[in-house]
Motif scaffolding. Structure first.
Motif, PDB file in Angstrom:
ATOM      1  N   HIS A   1      58.412  46.664 -18.532  1.00 56.74           N
ATOM      2  CA  HIS A   1      58.596  45.931 -19.782  1.00 56.74           C
ATOM      3  C   HIS A   1      57.969  44.536 -19.746  1.00 56.74           C
ATOM      4  CE1 HIS A   1      61.301  48.689 -21.887  1.00 56.74           C
ATOM      5  NE2 HIS A   1      61.920  48.889 -20.737  1.00 56.74           N
ATOM      6  N   THR A   2      57.945  43.902 -18.587  1.00 57.05           N
ATOM      7  CA  THR A   2      57.425  42.538 -18.494  1.00 57.05           C
ATOM      8  C   THR A   2      55.992  42.474 -18.988  1.00 57.05           C
ATOM      9  OG1 THR A   2      58.869  42.103 -16.607  1.00 57.05           O
ATOM     10  CG2 THR A   2      57.035  40.584 -16.950  1.00 57.05           C
TER      11      THR A   2
ATOM     12  N   ALA B   1      54.264  45.027 -20.485  1.00 58.36           N
ATOM     13  CA  ALA B   1      54.091  45.753 -21.746  1.00 58.36           C
ATOM     14  C   ALA B   1      54.477  44.896 -22.954  1.00 58.36           C
ATOM     15  CB  ALA B   1      54.898  47.048 -21.725  1.00 58.36           C
ATOM     16  N   ASN B   2      55.607  44.207 -22.874  1.00 62.63           N
ATOM     17  CA  ASN B   2      56.034  43.382 -23.998  1.00 62.63           C
ATOM     18  C   ASN B   2      55.107  42.178 -24.167  1.00 62.63           C
ATOM     19  OD1 ASN B   2      57.820  42.963 -26.179  1.00 62.63           O
ATOM     20  ND2 ASN B   2      58.857  41.375 -25.010  1.00 62.63           N
ATOM     21  N   SER B   3      54.624  41.617 -23.072  1.00 64.61           N
ATOM     22  CA  SER B   3      53.696  40.483 -23.135  1.00 64.61           C
ATOM     23  C   SER B   3      52.369  40.885 -23.778  1.00 64.61           C
ATOM     24  CB  SER B   3      53.440  39.919 -21.740  1.00 64.61           C
ATOM     25  OG  SER B   3      54.626  39.446 -21.177  1.00 64.61           O
TER      26      SER B   3
ATOM     27  N   ARG C   1      51.891  43.481 -25.711  1.00 66.91           N
ATOM     28  CA  ARG C   1      52.174  43.848 -27.106  1.00 66.91           C
ATOM     29  C   ARG C   1      52.186  42.593 -27.980  1.00 66.91           C
ATOM     30  NH1 ARG C   1      55.945  43.187 -30.413  1.00 66.91           N
ATOM     31  NH2 ARG C   1      57.296  42.327 -28.810  1.00 66.91           N
ATOM     32  N   PHE C   2      52.847  41.538 -27.508  1.00 67.04           N
ATOM     33  CA  PHE C   2      52.879  40.269 -28.236  1.00 67.04           C
ATOM     34  C   PHE C   2      51.467  39.734 -28.435  1.00 67.04           C
ATOM     35  CE2 PHE C   2      52.723  35.655 -28.144  1.00 67.04           C
ATOM     36  CZ  PHE C   2      53.525  35.334 -29.226  1.00 67.04           C
TER      37      PHE C   2
ATOM     38  N   ASN D   1      49.509  41.717 -30.955  1.00 69.44           N
ATOM     39  CA  ASN D   1      49.955  41.461 -32.324  1.00 69.44           C
ATOM     40  C   ASN D   1      49.399  40.160 -32.898  1.00 69.44           C
ATOM     41  OD1 ASN D   1      51.473  43.678 -33.239  1.00 69.44           O
ATOM     42  ND2 ASN D   1      53.175  43.093 -31.920  1.00 69.44           N
TER      43      ASN D   1
ATOM     44  N   GLY E   1      52.252  49.163 -29.962  1.00 74.67           N
ATOM     45  CA  GLY E   1      53.599  49.380 -29.464  1.00 74.67           C
ATOM     46  C   GLY E   1      53.518  49.956 -28.071  1.00 74.67           C
ATOM     47  N   TYR E   2      54.656  50.005 -27.418  1.00 69.08           N
ATOM     48  CA  TYR E   2      54.647  50.596 -26.081  1.00 69.08           C
ATOM     49  C   TYR E   2      55.905  51.404 -25.865  1.00 69.08           C
ATOM     50  CZ  TYR E   2      58.015  47.213 -24.125  1.00 69.08           C
ATOM     51  OH  TYR E   2      59.138  46.485 -23.845  1.00 69.08           O
ATOM     52  N   SER E   3      55.827  52.299 -24.912  1.00 69.59           N
ATOM     53  CA  SER E   3      56.987  53.083 -24.513  1.00 69.59           C
ATOM     54  C   SER E   3      56.944  53.282 -23.011  1.00 69.59           C
ATOM     55  CB  SER E   3      57.000  54.445 -25.219  1.00 69.59           C
ATOM     56  OG  SER E   3      55.889  55.210 -24.805  1.00 69.59           O
TER      57      SER E   3
ATOM     58  N   ILE F   1      50.818  52.263 -23.800  1.00 65.85           N
ATOM     59  CA  ILE F   1      50.561  51.247 -24.820  1.00 65.85           C
ATOM     60  C   ILE F   1      49.664  51.853 -25.877  1.00 65.85           C
ATOM     61  CG2 ILE F   1      49.566  48.981 -25.286  1.00 65.85           C
ATOM     62  CD1 ILE F   1      50.221  48.268 -22.370  1.00 65.85           C
TER      63      ILE F   1
END
Length: 105
Positions: free
Chosen positions: A21-22, A24-26, A28-29, A32, A41-43, A54
């Protein structure tokens, strides 16, 4: 590994091993923030698996290039944060040394 349509390079899913998540969320941000990105998005397929998928859909540019640019942007942001932090630590150290010098007078 990239999974996407060979007929439409603007839509792809990238599977990254040894990530969570570290990252992937970075990313993704960061994606965006790019006006070329229509969706991202990611899963994480399974909690015990260190892998993220991603998904990147762009307004026309190749998704691979947009993801590569986002990784570069994220790296530059991290370098900026590190540099700013290091400068702040140095200022705090020098301030503490000056305070200790005046306390001993």
């Amino acid at each position: 590994m990239e999974h996407g349509s060979h007929s439409d390079p603007s839509k792809s899913t990238f599977s990254l091993v040894d990530e969570d998540h570290t990252f992937a969320n970075s990313i993704r941000f960061t994606l965006n923030q790019d006006p070329r990105v229509a969706f991202t998005g990611y899963s994480i397929p399974h909690p015990s698996e260190n892998r993220v998928n991603i998904r990147v859909q762009t307004t026309g540019d190749p998704a691979r290039e947009v993801l590569k640019d986002a990784c570069q942007d994220l790296m530059l942001m991290c370098q900026h944060v590190r540099s700013t932090f290091n400068k702040a630590v140095e200022v705090a150290k020098s301030s503490r040394v000056r305070t200790e010098d005046t306390d001993s007078d």
